[in-house]
Scaffold this active site. Structure first.
Site: not given
Ligand code: GLN
Length: 192
Positions: A80, A172, A174
């Site tokens: 992410c 995610h 995890e």
């Molecule tokens: N929207 C976040 C970002 O741009 C990432 C979101 C997340 O890691 N759950 O950093």
């Protein structure tokens, strides 16, 4: 010997990654200082807020130290926000990043209407069972360069990719019981 894998412990869901790595057969360690990178086979950059994590990484010297260790063979897995930090380019932003995987990351790219969602992904590399995937204000990969293998998509959007020992997921793993993504990362660290 079990690969030694760090989880960058500056912000984000660190303990969930530590547990998932242990389930995947790795020795997992929390990383707070650059000196701790020296004996790692791999490093996980967790989700969170990529601009905040990027600022902390710059402040503590990780922006130089991680690519240096990666050049010596350390694999990096970004989930992410971590995906954004691993990219060479972030669309519409000059925020700090490591540039380890040749791709364009798009932030918050699934739109406001679908802030968070779950999907069962078809990931042939992980076997026939669908992978339950949790997306939270997730980015996706707009395009990849040479040497980057696309492993999963949601529609046309790339949500998992690998290059050498490096791995990224927009979701995610995890946060679920399914440790196949972490195992995939850990197994590739064994092969030097
Ligand atoms: N929207 C976040 C970002 O741009 C990432 C979101 C997340 O890691 N759950 O950093």
């Amino acid at each position: 010997m079990a690969p030694r894998v760090g989880v960058l412990d500056l912000q984000g869901d660190v303990s969930e990654h530590v547990e998932a790595l242990q389930r995947a057969g790795a020795e997992a360690v929390r990383i707070k200082r650059v000196e701790q990178l020296a004996d790692l086979d791999g490093l996980v950059i967790p989700g969170g807020e990529s601009t905040a994590i990027g600022k902390l990484m710059t402040h503590y010297g990780f922006m130089e130290a991680i690519p240096r260790q990666a050049a010596r063979g350390m694999g990096v897995y970004g989930t992410c926000a971590g995906l954004i930090l691993v990219a060479t380019e972030v669309e519409g932003s000059d925020q700090p990043r490591l540039g380890l995987m040749d791709m364009v990351a798009k932030r918050n790219a699934f739109g406001r209407q679908v802030d968070s969602f779950e999907a069962d992904l078809d990931i042939p590399e992980l076997g026939p069972e669908p992978m339950p995937a949790v997306f939270i204000r997730a980015p996706y990969v707009g395009s990849v360069g040479k040497g980057v293998k696309v492993l999963a998509k949601v529609g046309e959007k790339i949500v998992m990719a690998a290059s050498g020992k490096h791995l990224v997921t927009a979701f995610h793993p995890e946060l679920t019981e399914d440790a196949r993504v972490h195992r995939y990362f850990v197994e590739r660290l064994r092969k030097s």
